[in-house]
Design an enzyme around this catalytic site. Structure first.
Site, PDB file in Angstrom:
ATOM      1  CB  VAL A 259      -0.966   0.005   1.204  1.00 16.96           C
ATOM      2  CG1 VAL A 259      -1.660   1.354   1.356  1.00 16.96           C
ATOM      3  CG2 VAL A 259      -2.020  -1.082   1.024  1.00 16.96           C
TER       4      VAL A 259
ATOM      5  CG  LEU B  19      -4.097  -0.317  -2.984  1.00 14.51           C
ATOM      6  CD1 LEU B  19      -3.511  -1.694  -2.988  1.00 14.51           C
ATOM      7  CD2 LEU B  19      -2.990   0.704  -3.117  1.00 14.51           C
TER       8      LEU B  19
ATOM      9  CB  CYS C 150      -6.917  -7.423   2.455  1.00 13.33           C
ATOM     10  SG  CYS C 150      -5.637  -6.197   2.248  1.00 13.33           S
TER      11      CYS C 150
END
Ligand SMILES: NC(=O)c1ccc[n+]([C@@H]2O[C@H](COP(=O)([O-])OP(=O)(O)OC[C@H]3O[C@@H](n4cnc5c(N)ncnc54)[C@H](O)[C@@H]3O)[C@@H](O)[C@H]2O)c1
Length: 433
Positions: free
Chosen positions: A11, A152, A262
């Site tokens: 990120v 994203l 994630c």
């Protein structure tokens, strides 16, 4: 604007580079000195399409710097973004130690001038408040804390950051909202919204989105598993479902379960956040359970086909948790390989980008092919675990000649089963009876 981004992973590196590309002066900071040293030499530590050129250009144009010195970076910047990792603890709760450590370091580095601390990491509701308290204990300088979750996707991160569907800004200060809007306006010129909301709502939105995506995948996997039992083909069912505009066609592809850094940890975190509030997260819990079961599905199919797996040879195409990334964190491939190794199987693997990461885990316990076909010599079965484009239309004649047995376990339903049968393969997909 003068910005620092703390944490230069999947990120932070994309965010820092993207912000530099829109004209800001950005310092990307990481505690791993080796990473910073490599980045200074234009060596990108992750695989992310388009990122290397963007880093190089912005570095050469003097807008993007890399540093291990958080203190100096904070002093130089008005906006300080957090993008450090927030992994799971063993009980599923979120390990916020990196967030708190960075908050302490920011507080210690601050002098008299006003700063905005922007959190991009995925964190439970209440973290911004805690960050604010930590910094306040260490400085009397004025500052605001903003929640700005990142959406994203690895593999498409540059495009997602540069052209986001929406930007979420959690703040209780209208001046900060205005400044954040200014920062992000170059990225939403086509009219996608910048949504301003309360800090707690912004923190919650990120988890809620990931939970919705994970739920679609687990539900679809459950539907696929039932399709196998009742003689339906989930590919047909999916098409029938996806044409309903209330459902839509995205994120309803069954497979070997979701992985990555994630969805698994964020679903578990959501269960835990509920637990802390004495609120039972029935659906979230089930989403996680179904996924853990699904990650074993290809192993179970291989086991039930061969029964005795000792000394069998199995080739695996695809290690990354999804295509166009080298990330194998919580990837179904890791679960599958471990289960196969436990049964005495000899495992041969190929992935276009994730081999180095796999070597860090499996070392010499498995064999690494230089090409997809390298892995196939004399194997009893081939399993597809990631739907990389280069696996979609291979030379089946050549595959069949290299393998000892013509058996394919297609964990991503990328092959036409009738075509495979023409080449004499036995075929096992997901949800296809
Ligand atoms: N990876 C994704 O696709 C994605 C997407 C959206 C949101 N997120 C969230 O963003 C956050 C970061 O994820 P990531 O995948 O980039 O993680 P990552 O592990 O790839 O990167 C984190 C970086 O932070 C650095 N770091 C940790 N502590 C530090 C410290 N005290 N000082 C300086 N650097 C420090 C690490 O060295 C590492 O380089 C997580 O909360 C994640 O949930 C990730």
């Amino acid at each position: 604007m003068k910005i620092s981004v703390i944490g230069t992973g999947y990120v932070g590196l994309v965010v820092g580079t993207g912000l530099a590309d829109s004209g800001n002066d950005v310092i990307c900071v990481d505690q791993v000195r080796k990473k910073i040293k490599a980045l200074k030499k234009n060596k990108i530590p992750i695989y992310e399409p388009g990122l290397d050129e963007l880093v190089k250009r912005n570095k050469e144009e003097g807008r993007l710097l890399f540093s291990s010195n958080l203190n100096e970076a904070v002093k130089e910047s008005k906006l300080i973004f957090f993008a450090v990792g927030t992994p799971s603890n063993t009980d599923g709760s979120v390990d916020l130690s990196s967030i708190y450590k960075v908050a302490e370091e920011i507080g210690d580095a601050m002098e008299d001038d006003y700063k905005i601390i922007v959190n991009k990491s995925t964190v439970p509701v209440g973290t911004a408040k805690k960050v604010r308290e930590i910094i306040k204990m260490r400085t009397s300088a004025p500052f605001d804390v903003v929640s700005n979750p990142e959406f994203l996707k690895e593999g498409n991160a540059v495009e997602d950051f540069m052209k986001p569907h929406r930007i979420i800004i959690g703040t209780d200060n209208p001046d900060v909202a205005r400044l954040m809007k200014e920062l992000y306006e170059p990225f939403v010129r086509t009219g996608n919204p910048i949504i301003i909301m309360g800090i707690e709502s912004a923190e919650m939105t990120k988890y809620a989105c990931n939970l919705m995506l994970a739920t679609r995948i687990s539900l679809m996997n459950e539907i696929a598993n039932l399709c196998e039992k009742v003689g339906a083909d989930v590919k047909e069912v999916r098409k029938g479902m996806g044409t309903d505009p209330r459902i839509g066609s995205k994120f309803i592809f069954p497979g070997v379960g979701y992985g990555g850094s994630c969805l698994p940890k964020d679903v578990r975190a959501f269960v835990n956040i509920g637990k802390e509030q004495k609120f039972n997260m029935h659906i979230t819990r089930a989403v996680d359970t179904v996924n853990e079961i699904q990650k074993k599905t290809i192993f179970k199919k291989i086991k039930s086909h061969f029964v005795n797996l000792k000394n069998k040879k199995v080739a695996i195409w695809g290690l990354a948790f999804k295509p166009k990334t080298d990330d194998i964190r919580e990837a179904p491939s890791v679960v599958t390989i471990n289960l196969l190794l436990n049964e005495g199987v000899k495992v041969y693997v190929y992935d276009p980008e994730a081999m180095d990461n796999a070597k860090k885990i499996f070392k010499d316990k498995i064999t690494y092919g230089k090409t997809p076909y390298d892995c196939l010599v004399g194997v009893d079965a081939l399993a597809i675990l990631t739907e990389w484009n280069e696996f979609r239309n291979p030379d089946f004649e050549r595959i069949g000649k290299l393998m000892r047995n013509r058996v394919i376990f297609d964990g991503r339903n990328i092959y036409n089963l009738n075509r495979l049968r023409e080449f004499g393969f036995e075929y096992y997909g997901i949800g296809r009876s």
